[in-house]
Design an enzyme around this catalytic site. Structure first.
Site, PDB file in Angstrom:
ATOM      1  CE  LYS A  73      66.639  -7.481  30.068  1.00 37.17           C
ATOM      2  NZ  LYS A  73      65.670  -7.255  31.115  1.00 37.17           N
ATOM      3  CG  ASP A 109      64.671  -4.416  33.043  1.00 33.07           C
ATOM      4  OD1 ASP A 109      63.946  -3.967  32.284  1.00 33.07           O
ATOM      5  OD2 ASP A 109      65.732  -5.019  32.740  1.00 33.07           O
TER       6      ASP A 109
END
Length: 289
Positions: A73, A109
């Site tokens: 990420k 997220d």
């Protein structure tokens, strides 16, 4: 599936490792099917060493986009053309969209996590959070929580490559939001106990609890927990991590990572397709057990 795939089918992938446990292919392919969209979603076991080549391949092949998960990420942003404001602030990406060769990174997220808490009837606005982790998911959660109005966040991380990112995150939160953030070494167990005792929620935003760390917990034992504490884990396979088992034993309210996975996925789905995910149908598919 074979009836849906055509010469015009667009590919979306998931890049991470380990990856075989992921429910994202089931979630997105079901949503594509429900809406009659000519897309297919596949999972690819890709670590940091292969990531640069894979992203180049995405661009060259005109692949529509991807999700990015651990451990990629943070690194993936180095290979993209643009970042959304949220991804820029978080320094991490979990969703990439390819618009005619221009790769833009987004982070869903944080919004997914906060929506999952809302769905679980958990209110942390104006209150204190303690969180383990300073990687991509943890950063997105902390940034969004701060923007949404969480009053104070205590972040714990090992003294590894993510610790400096944690220091930068704390500076950004303190400078750009009304939230107070502070960073601690996860090895400082006295500080961990004290901060957890002063918080309304504890969040595990690390990979501890999932393969290959199943059965492990960032919290040493149940004495760190109390019935009034909400305990949340971003891990959703297994659905009941060792941390959540300990929280059940202590009488805590628990929230696993399935809701976050659903709502971050719904936002990514919209970014790629311009359509809203049929969340009701997907909830029934994922939550039926």
């Amino acid at each position: 599936m074979t009836e849906r795939i055509s010469g015009k089918t667009k590919l979306i992938g998931l890049l991470g490792t380990p990856i075989s446990h992921s429910l994202s292919p089931k979630m997105h392919n079901e949503a594509f099917s429900k809406l009659g969209l000519d897309y297919v979603y596949l999972a690819f076991d890709v670590g940091t060493e292969q990531l640069a080549d894979v992203v180049k391949g995405y661009r060259a092949m005109g692949i529509r986009g991807c999700n990015v998960t651990m451990p990629n990420k943070v690194l993936v942003k180095e290979y993209l053309d643009k970042l959304s404001p949220a991804a820029e602030l978080a320094g991490a990406v979990n969703t990439v969209v390819n618009d005619n060769g221009v790769l833009t990174g987004h982070i869903t997220d944080g919004t997914g996590y906060m929506r999952a808490l809302e769905e679980a009837k958990v209110d942390i606005i104006g209150k204190k959070m303690t969180i383990a982790g300073a990687g991509g998911a943890a950063t997105a959660i902390c940034i969004q929580a701060a923007l949404d109005g969480v009053e104070e966040i205590s972040i714990f991380n090992r003294k590894d490559e993510f610790y400096k990112r944690g220091e930068q995150m704390v500076r950004d939160i303190n400078a750009k939001t009304d939230c107070k953030a502070q960073l601690f070494d996860l090895a400082d167990l006295e500080a961990l106990r004290n901060e957890m005792m002063a918080s309304v929620i504890f969040v595990n935003a690390t990979s501890v609890g999932m393969e290959p760390l199943v059965g492990q917990s960032v919290v040493p034992d149940v004495s760190y927990l109390r019935p009034e504490l909400i305990v949340s884990d971003v891990v959703y396979v297994p659905a009941k991590t060792r941390l959540l088992e300990m929280a059940d034993e202590a009488g805590c309210t628990t929230v696993n990572g399935l809701g976050m996975m659903l709502w971050q996925g719904a936002k990514a789905f919209e970014i790629w397709t311009g359509e809203e995910m049929p969340v009701g149908d997907i909830k029934e598919l994922l939550f039926k057990k």
